[in-house]
Design a protein around this motif. Sequence first.
Motif, mmCIF file in Angstrom:
data_model
loop_
_atom_site.group_PDB
_atom_site.id
_atom_site.type_symbol
_atom_site.label_atom_id
_atom_site.label_comp_id
_atom_site.label_asym_id
_atom_site.label_seq_id
_atom_site.Cartn_x
_atom_site.Cartn_y
_atom_site.Cartn_z
ATOM 1 N N UNK A 65 57.251 95.994 12.748
ATOM 2 C CA UNK A 65 57.858 97.137 12.048
ATOM 3 C C UNK A 65 59.387 96.998 12.078
ATOM 4 N N UNK A 66 59.929 96.589 13.220
ATOM 5 C CA UNK A 66 61.379 96.447 13.345
ATOM 6 C C UNK A 66 61.915 95.395 12.355
ATOM 7 N N UNK A 81 70.974 105.106 12.268
ATOM 8 C CA UNK A 81 69.534 105.338 12.261
ATOM 9 C C UNK A 81 68.814 104.102 12.798
ATOM 10 N N UNK A 82 69.333 102.932 12.445
ATOM 11 C CA UNK A 82 68.724 101.687 12.930
ATOM 12 C C UNK A 82 68.822 101.605 14.454
ATOM 13 N N UNK A 87 66.167 101.879 19.682
ATOM 14 C CA UNK A 87 66.069 102.560 20.976
ATOM 15 C C UNK A 87 64.709 103.245 21.099
ATOM 16 N N UNK A 88 64.278 103.877 20.008
ATOM 17 C CA UNK A 88 62.995 104.576 19.995
ATOM 18 C C UNK A 88 61.839 103.622 20.265
ATOM 19 N N UNK A 132 59.275 91.797 25.744
ATOM 20 C CA UNK A 132 59.010 90.941 24.572
ATOM 21 C C UNK A 132 59.732 91.471 23.346
ATOM 22 N N UNK A 133 59.643 92.777 23.198
ATOM 23 C CA UNK A 133 60.301 93.406 22.047
ATOM 24 C C UNK A 133 61.816 93.147 22.083
ATOM 25 N N UNK A 134 62.364 93.294 23.286
ATOM 26 C CA UNK A 134 63.812 93.091 23.400
ATOM 27 C C UNK A 134 64.189 91.632 23.097
ATOM 28 N N UNK A 135 63.427 90.693 23.715
ATOM 29 C CA UNK A 135 63.760 89.268 23.521
ATOM 30 C C UNK A 135 63.611 88.865 22.048
#
Lengths: 153, 521
Positions: A65-66, A81-82, A87-88, A132-135
């Motif tokens: 989605x990101x 907003x991004x 962050x969300x 994982x999301x962060x990396x």
Amino acid sequence: MNKSPLNYLISVAIIAILWVVFAIFMGDYFSQKPNLADKTPESFANDLRIIFGIGAFIAIICICYWFYYGSLESTASEMDRAKRKWNGNFIFLIIVSVCLTVTLIIMNMKQGIQPQWFCMYFGVLSALTFISFWITSFLLSPLTVKYIPLGKR
Amino acid sequence: MQKNVIIGIGGTGARVIESAIHLCAAGLGPSELNIIIIDPDEANGNLTHTKSLIKEYVELRKKFKNKGDNTLFKTNIVISPSGKFVWNIFQEKDSTLGKYMNYDNLKKNNQTLSDFAEILFTEKELNTGLNEGFRGHPSIGAVVMADPPMDEYPFKLLWDDISTLSANDLRVFIVGSIFGGTGAAGFPTIGSRPLIKFNEKFNATLGGGKSRVLLGGALVLPYFSFSTDSEVDEPMFVTTNDFPIATKAALQYYNDKELGFDQYYFIGDSLAQKVGNFSTGSATQDNYPHYIEMVSAIASFDFFNQPKIDDIPDKKYFIACREMESVDWSMLPLTRDNDKLQEERDRFKQKVSDFTIFAYTYLAYGKGIIAQKHQDVLAEAWYSENFKKNFKESDVQANPRYGENTDLFEVAENYFKDFLFWICSIDKNENAHLIDSNNLLEGDLDIKDRKEIKLKDPTKFKSNIGQIIVERNSGLNFDAFKTRCLQETIIDDKTMYAGNRFLNIFYEASKKFNKINRVIK
């Protein structure tokens, strides 16, 4: 690397590999080492695979989605907003990993598993979800949102 | 080697030079352009504006460094080394024709001559103040402009390095309206054969009918009108009703006289659109720019860009007219060479469009980025890609907000506001359809305060940017500008100051945007 579909594929591959490492290769270690009251290690390993799998799947949805959101032209005019979206997602995945750990605790309350093992499961779930999301977002975000992830701003 | 000089006479001349400067900024001018302006009305609003515009251009060109092959500000605009590029004709204030001729002395000492003066001029003409121009009376202007100081600046600019030039290499283009006072008087006097074309004192003439000077002129015929207050309390003035008769008389006179011009351009417009309110002169005479002034500037570029002529040039006359009520990009008379016309039209549209989008996006968006702190705008990918790496707070090459960069942005902002005011004013004349200023402007233009031009915020009016240039377009919006153009532009020239990189990024992005937004027919 930050172009579609390469970024999607690499991210899915990274999370899938992590799941394979934690749930398959290290699955026996995570299920056989703790003391279990009446559950077989195989059954417990199965639970872990499912829980880790759910975490990995949710992380994949979030990162996809990101990437999708970051590739929309309209995103270019809404950096604030991004930032909120990133962050969300990140906080949502922390909550997911906490919830899945709590689920594991509830499912195995009668087994008498030592708390340090649940800390370890939380670590694995963290690696599969928000880490994982962060990396992946740090390395592979589309150009428009490339500088949004934590540590890039 | 070729030297180009444009001489603007009167209010129209100053406004044509204004257009020429904006076209030079967009990259359409010759490589060098010397400017001389003639106007007795030192306080004239049009002149004052053009003077400050020339200074802004020169200053911005000094500070702005081009990236690679772009031609922004390529024209080196040269004014006299003394800084005096306007010939105001009169040395003192409150000059009248009578004072100029020493009419009172004449009356006492030479009755015959004073009687002759009385035959030629009315008492009103002899005694009306001329510091606001010749009020539509070219006969007065012709007297006082007959003997300009050719050995002083700004005219000396013509003769600097004259000996190094060969036949027809000093290209002098004179432009002025012929339906008013100053232009109509100055055109035949400055364009007379002995003054410039065959000037012997400064070695312009080469003998045998040859000259170092190729003289061109744009006769600007009536093209505008203005509102006249019925209670105007002025001793002498012209109204738009006088324009046709004044034009006819001037043309007949020029036809009878053997002037020094080799090439003439006749430029006018019968639509007579309003460009402001009536004024005899002074600061209140400040009019909205008009597309005819831009066409006149284009005529000068055509004159300067023509191939070298070694022999005695043939007399040439150029005339262009509208095919319809309205004017669009495909109707501008850009060159005498028919084979190159389409190519030139494409080039012209591209350059003016690119500069318009450049000025708009910088003022409406880029300026806001510069106003924020470096840390606060790092989320913007295009900014981080260009300025995050090797950023140092106190380094002009890394930080666009530091040192000389702030001066550059200040000068650029001033210039861009003038450019947008100019191009939007051309659209204000309902029959010119080059850009659609409604997509760019917030509110109306106010000639009294050009620098207060209000622009629409492209982040709120996202789709407007794709509709600014009047042409068939893909309707791209501001998001497309950012993602497909700004983000794709990386300028990593270490020799450039960060401010220059910043501006060049916006220009390159504007070029890309127009290219992808344009629908190829």
